[in-house]
Design an enzyme around this catalytic site. Sequence first.
Site, PDB file in Angstrom:
ATOM      1  N   PRO A  10       0.787  -1.225   0.000  1.00  0.00           N
ATOM      2  CA  PRO A  10       0.000   0.000   0.000  1.00  0.00           C
ATOM      3  C   PRO A  10       0.826   1.287   0.000  1.00  0.00           C
ATOM      4  O   PRO A  10       1.869   1.363   0.645  1.00  0.00           O
ATOM      5  CB  PRO A  10      -0.830  -0.092   1.281  1.00  0.00           C
ATOM      6  N   ASN A  11       0.304   2.214  -0.753  1.00  0.00           N
ATOM      7  CA  ASN A  11       0.808   3.593  -0.859  1.00  0.00           C
ATOM      8  C   ASN A  11       2.077   3.719  -1.714  1.00  0.00           C
ATOM      9  O   ASN A  11       2.501   4.828  -2.015  1.00  0.00           O
ATOM     10  CB  ASN A  11       1.032   4.217   0.536  1.00  0.00           C
ATOM     11  N   ARG A  18       4.826  10.951  -2.523  1.00  0.00           N
ATOM     12  CA  ARG A  18       4.436  10.803  -1.123  1.00  0.00           C
ATOM     13  C   ARG A  18       5.651  11.002  -0.215  1.00  0.00           C
ATOM     14  O   ARG A  18       6.655  10.324  -0.384  1.00  0.00           O
ATOM     15  CB  ARG A  18       3.904   9.378  -0.972  1.00  0.00           C
ATOM     16  N   TYR A  23      10.760   8.974   1.375  1.00  0.00           N
ATOM     17  CA  TYR A  23      10.780   7.931   0.341  1.00  0.00           C
ATOM     18  C   TYR A  23      11.461   8.363  -0.959  1.00  0.00           C
ATOM     19  O   TYR A  23      11.599   7.542  -1.875  1.00  0.00           O
ATOM     20  CB  TYR A  23       9.342   7.465   0.058  1.00  0.00           C
ATOM     21  N   ASN A  74       8.285  -5.399  -0.886  1.00  0.00           N
ATOM     22  CA  ASN A  74       8.144  -4.299   0.058  1.00  0.00           C
ATOM     23  C   ASN A  74       6.655  -4.244   0.390  1.00  0.00           C
ATOM     24  O   ASN A  74       5.872  -3.694  -0.379  1.00  0.00           O
ATOM     25  CB  ASN A  74       8.609  -2.976  -0.542  1.00  0.00           C
ATOM     26  N   ALA A  77       3.041  -0.919   4.833  1.00  0.00           N
ATOM     27  CA  ALA A  77       2.625  -1.043   6.232  1.00  0.00           C
ATOM     28  C   ALA A  77       2.197  -2.466   6.600  1.00  0.00           C
ATOM     29  O   ALA A  77       2.199  -2.826   7.789  1.00  0.00           O
ATOM     30  CB  ALA A  77       1.496  -0.055   6.513  1.00  0.00           C
ATOM     31  N   GLU A  98      13.336  -8.957   1.409  1.00  0.00           N
ATOM     32  CA  GLU A  98      12.450  -7.895   1.904  1.00  0.00           C
ATOM     33  C   GLU A  98      13.161  -6.553   1.747  1.00  0.00           C
ATOM     34  O   GLU A  98      14.327  -6.436   2.121  1.00  0.00           O
ATOM     35  CB  GLU A  98      12.168  -8.196   3.382  1.00  0.00           C
ATOM     36  N   HIS A 100      12.847  -2.295   2.361  1.00  0.00           N
ATOM     37  CA  HIS A 100      12.207  -1.075   2.860  1.00  0.00           C
ATOM     38  C   HIS A 100      13.048   0.100   2.405  1.00  0.00           C
ATOM     39  O   HIS A 100      14.277   0.083   2.573  1.00  0.00           O
ATOM     40  CB  HIS A 100      12.091  -1.087   4.382  1.00  0.00           C
ATOM     41  N   ARG A 107      12.679   4.687  12.781  1.00  0.00           N
ATOM     42  CA  ARG A 107      11.396   5.390  12.754  1.00  0.00           C
ATOM     43  C   ARG A 107      10.542   5.001  13.970  1.00  0.00           C
ATOM     44  O   ARG A 107      11.064   4.491  14.950  1.00  0.00           O
ATOM     45  CB  ARG A 107      10.702   5.109  11.406  1.00  0.00           C
TER      46      ARG A 107
HETATM   47  C1  DHK Z   1       7.008   1.690   3.334  1.00  0.00           C
HETATM   48  C2  DHK Z   1       5.848   1.976   3.970  1.00  0.00           C
HETATM   49  O1  DHK Z   1       4.757   2.307   3.287  1.00  0.00           O
HETATM   50  C3  DHK Z   1       5.757   1.966   5.442  1.00  0.00           C
HETATM   51  O2  DHK Z   1       4.466   1.624   5.897  1.00  0.00           O
HETATM   52  C4  DHK Z   1       6.796   1.073   6.082  1.00  0.00           C
HETATM   53  C5  DHK Z   1       8.198   1.150   4.039  1.00  0.00           C
HETATM   54  C6  DHK Z   1       8.176   1.386   5.526  1.00  0.00           C
HETATM   55  C7  DHK Z   1       9.490   1.564   3.349  1.00  0.00           C
HETATM   56  O3  DHK Z   1      10.361   2.153   3.980  1.00  0.00           O
HETATM   57  O4  DHK Z   1       9.630   1.259   2.165  1.00  0.00           O
HETATM   58  O5  DHK Z   1       6.769   1.226   7.475  1.00  0.00           O
END
Ligand code: DHK
Length: 148
Positions: A10-11, A18, A23, A74, A77, A98, A100, A107
């Site tokens: 998600p996102n 974002r 990011y 990835n 959340a 994995e 991130h 964080r």
């Molecule tokens: C991405 C997200 O959307 C967060 O919810 C994770 C992760 C971290 C990232 O760092 O890629 O906590």
Amino acid sequence: MKTVHILNGPNLNLLGKRQPEIYGRETLADVEAACARVAEQFGFGIRLMQSNAEHQIIEWIHAAREEAAGIIINPGAYTHTSIAILDALNTFEGPVLEVHISNIHKRESFRHHSYVSMRADGVIAGCGVEGYALATRRMGSLIGGQKA
Ligand code: DHK
């Protein structure tokens, strides 16, 4: 040719727009292009997917059982909440890496725990979007690709 699936939760469709201070400004299309370049050197292909829905990610993991030599994931959340994604990854026999983008350990405390890490063969965090290319490089070693 072997294929590695790169699954995003998600996102991450909003990558580049974002919270760029966390990011970065690169998009998922940029990530896909960078990973494809690395994979090509090792003679395998990639398929990058993104969904905001937990069930879709689980379906893609099930499909990867037949279609993919490895998974880079990835889960966004869902990393911190989804036993269902962990269970799905436990049905997959190939390597799982994995990724991130941010350093989740630097964080909020709710980001410190990852269910997915209980299955992952390797974890990359805090290397920005470059982490995906690093994971693709590592996947080349794990699935026995030949560096061109
Ligand atoms: C991405 C997200 O959307 C967060 O919810 C994770 C992760 C971290 C990232 O760092 O890629 O906590």
